[in-house]
Scaffold this active site. Structure first.
Site, short mmCIF file in Angstrom:
data_model
loop_
_atom_site.label_atom_id
_atom_site.label_comp_id
_atom_site.label_asym_id
_atom_site.label_seq_id
_atom_site.Cartn_x
_atom_site.Cartn_y
_atom_site.Cartn_z
N THR A 117 0.82 -1.22 0.00
CA THR A 117 0.00 0.00 0.00
C THR A 117 0.85 1.27 0.00
O THR A 117 0.50 2.27 -0.64
CB THR A 117 -0.93 0.00 1.24
OG1 THR A 117 -1.81 -1.12 1.12
CG2 THR A 117 -1.74 1.27 1.35
N SER A 143 0.04 -9.94 -1.07
CA SER A 143 -0.67 -11.22 -1.22
C SER A 143 -0.07 -12.04 -2.36
O SER A 143 -0.27 -13.25 -2.43
CB SER A 143 -2.15 -10.98 -1.51
OG SER A 143 -2.62 -9.99 -0.66
N THR A 164 1.33 -5.01 4.01
CA THR A 164 1.16 -5.52 5.37
C THR A 164 0.51 -6.90 5.43
O THR A 164 0.66 -7.60 6.42
CB THR A 164 0.28 -4.54 6.18
OG1 THR A 164 -0.95 -4.37 5.49
CG2 THR A 164 0.96 -3.21 6.37
N ASP A 165 -0.23 -7.26 4.35
CA ASP A 165 -1.03 -8.49 4.43
C ASP A 165 -0.20 -9.73 4.75
O ASP A 165 -0.61 -10.58 5.53
CB ASP A 165 -1.83 -8.70 3.13
CG ASP A 165 -2.95 -7.68 3.00
OD1 ASP A 165 -3.24 -7.00 4.00
OD2 ASP A 165 -3.52 -7.55 1.90
N THR A 194 -2.80 -23.26 18.49
CA THR A 194 -4.04 -22.83 19.14
C THR A 194 -4.75 -21.76 18.30
O THR A 194 -4.11 -21.05 17.53
CB THR A 194 -3.77 -22.27 20.56
OG1 THR A 194 -5.00 -21.76 21.09
CG2 THR A 194 -2.73 -21.17 20.56
N1 LIG Z 1 -1.59 -2.32 3.78
C1 LIG Z 1 -1.17 -3.08 2.80
O1 LIG Z 1 -0.05 -2.95 2.41
C2 LIG Z 1 -2.13 -4.08 2.22
C3 LIG Z 1 -1.84 -4.50 0.81
N2 LIG Z 1 -2.92 -5.26 0.27
C4 LIG Z 1 -0.60 -5.38 0.73
O2 LIG Z 1 -0.42 -6.21 1.57
O3 LIG Z 1 0.17 -5.25 -0.19
#
Ligand SMILES: NC(=O)C[C@H](N)C(=O)O
Length: 543
Positions: free
Chosen positions: A186, A236, A266-267, A453
């Site tokens: 992002t 992703s 972040t994903d 878990t």
């Molecule tokens: N906040 C992000 O970066 C999410 C984005 N879809 C990614 O993981 O590339």
């Protein structure tokens, strides 16, 4: 004092032993100074053997090391600094020690000597040289021209490499150097009209943006070199080949930078960062992952601060030499991290250990959590065997589906490990006898079944309830307090090494190799192959 420093000590107090002792010291191991200043070699030896972490060995094994240290000729004096208050930068310190070692004498007695973290010992070619000589002398390991360490660097295997970067500038600049590896996410995105306005990465946008960031011109900030991968990806779309690329690019540029920042989405950041912490064995420099929830070009973006803080943590005077994630206001250990929030700026958590550092008005570090210094050269394990499946059980599920999947996976060879996210402390319905038999069959087929878990915090405790005990008897292994990311990446790393049996892999699940699991003394290591023992030995000292 740097967290892994090849320091040179002089036995200056005793006239009989005015010889040089070169050793690896850390911020935590001030006692090495006592070794250096000990009145006799025997006192030094005893002190050395009792120095936790650096030499946690009995006197008999410390003896060759001690004698080895005495072999180094010349005379040098070392001081250490804890506050990281500037002074001798890594690069300048390296210059000093390079010259001092080449001439085999201390230019100025009492002068402060420091080397970059692991620099002298972190290169394969150096290690090879060392191996060839039974008793080697340090000056032989150094390049002819101490101003240009690039000549001892092994040709990189990766296409991406920045050979022109030297360890210290002609102008005497003391700024640290950080390499930013940008994979996308992002942070690099903008609405794309061709994709109905959905966010997608914009090549070159980050580099353009950085040019306008006044924060980076501040003297306290490091020099930054940015490498943008092509194509930029949503995280992703990233997987093991991208992890291997990052690990190898860090290795190829390892000697030229004080630290590394990886920018990504972040994903899957927790997975990538966790994977890298296993792939980079004996890491002695900081590798900080970060990204953002809002594109950097947006006025309210969290990207600028995350990036600035990641750069600061990658270039601290007292660096945190492990793979970490900086996000919002916390630096957390990568192999303890999980993404926990899709919308908030505080998107990551390390549920089972506190952050390594928090940032408020000041930076507060949890020193007791830092990993001990690496005890060897950097090694990249770029083969991850990801033939594994993670499944979350829900009440009422049909265990026949599980049986079919296991059978098909075992027959086709596409399944080697199964991570089951069970209830609470690692329980599954005991009334389902079929489930237990199915898992028993799986272990007999050579599939490693691991109980994790579903809870965000806490640990699996398989023997705690009868329902969990039945699984334990069926050969199911506990993931203890590891995150799902750590469990799956650790299994992929251990299976990818290719030198461990299934039994050894399952035994290593409770052993902390990179600080990913809380060490449990109640589980003694059984004797197995030497590769296994090595991994055990290394792991057992980690938090
Ligand atoms: N906040 C992000 O970066 C999410 C984005 N879809 C990614 O993981 O590339």
């Amino acid at each position: 004092m740097q967290s892994l420093v090849a320091n040179a000590f002089a036995f200056s107090k005793c006239s009989c032993y005015k010889r040089v002792c070169s050793s690896i010291a850390t911020r935590r191991h001030h006692s090495l100074l006592s070794v250096a200043n000990s009145p006799s070699p025997w006192t030094g030896l005893i002190l050395l053997s009792s120095t936790r972490g650096v030499c946690p060995r009995p006197v008999t094994t410390a003896l060759p090391l001690y004698i080895g240290l005495l072999r180094v000729k010349g005379r040098m004096t070392s001081t250490t600094k804890d506050d990281g208050s500037g002074g001798s930068s890594k690069r300048n310190g390296n210059d000093t020690i390079a010259r001092a070692l080449t001439k085999s004498k201390c230019p100025n007695p009492g002068q402060s000597l420091q080397t970059p973290a692991g620099l002298l010992f972190q290169n394969d070619s150096i290690a090879d040289l060392a191996r060839q000589r039974e008793s080697y002398e340090l000056e032989q390991l150094l390049p002819k021209d101490p101003d240009n360490f690039t000549e001892v660097v092994k040709p990189p295997t990766s296409e991406f490499f920045i050979p022109q970067v030297k360890l210290h500038d002609a102008d005497g600049s003391t700024r640290k150097r950080v390499l930013v590896l940008c994979t996308g996410g992002t942070l690099t995105m903008a609405p794309n009209p061709e994709k109905d306005g959905a966010l997608s990465p914009v090549p070159g946008a980050l580099t353009d943006y950085l040019k306008s960031m006044v924060e980076l011109t501040n003297d306290k900030m490091p020099d930054v070199v940015v490498h943008e991968y092509s194509p930029l990806l949503d995280s992703s779309d990233m997987g093991p080949p991208d992890w291997a690329l990052l690990a190898n690019d860090i290795k190829a540029n390892y000697l030229h930078f004080d630290g590394f920042v990886v920018l990504m989405g972040t994903d899957t950041m927790a997975f990538t960062a966790t994977a890298l912490s296993f792939m980079l064995e004996n890491l002695s420099k900081p590798v900080v992952f970060t990204g953002s929830q809002i594109p950097i070009a947006q006025p309210h973006s969290d990207a600028r601060r995350n990036l600035v803080m990641a750069l600061i943590f990658a270039s601290r005077d007292v660096p945190i030499n492990e793979v970490t994630i900086f996000f919002h206001d916390r630096l957390i250990r990568a192999c303890r991290s999980s993404k926990v929030n899709t919308g908030a700026l505080k998107a990551f958590d390390s549920p089972n250990i506190p952050p390594l550092a928090t940032v408020g008005i000041t930076i507060n570090e949890n020193h007791h959590l830092f990993l001990p210094p690496a005890r060897g050269v950097l090694r990249v394990h770029d083969k991850m065997d990801t033939r594994l499946l993670a499944l979350r059980l829900v009440p009422g599920f049909d265990d026949q589906i599980l049986r079919h999947m296991i059978k098909a996976g075992a027959e086709s060879g596409s399944l080697r490990a199964l991570v089951l996210q069970l209830y609470g402390t690692g329980n599954a319905p005991s009334v389902k006898k079929d489930l237990v038999t199915c898992l028993e069959e799986a272990t007999e087929l050579g599939i490693l079944v691991i109980a994790a878990t579903q809870c965000h915090r806490g640990s699996v405790m398989m023997g705690h309830y009868a329902t969990g005990k039945a699984l334990e008897r069926a050969g199911v292994v506990s993931s203890n307090d590891m995150t799902l990311e750590a469990t799956s990446c650790k299994v992929a790393y251990l299976m990818g090494r290719g030198d461990l049996t299934l039994q050894e892999i399952s035994n290593l699940m409770c052993v902390s190799m990179r600080g990913e699991v809380t060490h449990n003394d109640a589980l003694p290591p059984p004797p197995f192959s030497s590769a296994y023992q090595r991994a055990m030995r290394k792991g057992r000292h980690y938090y």
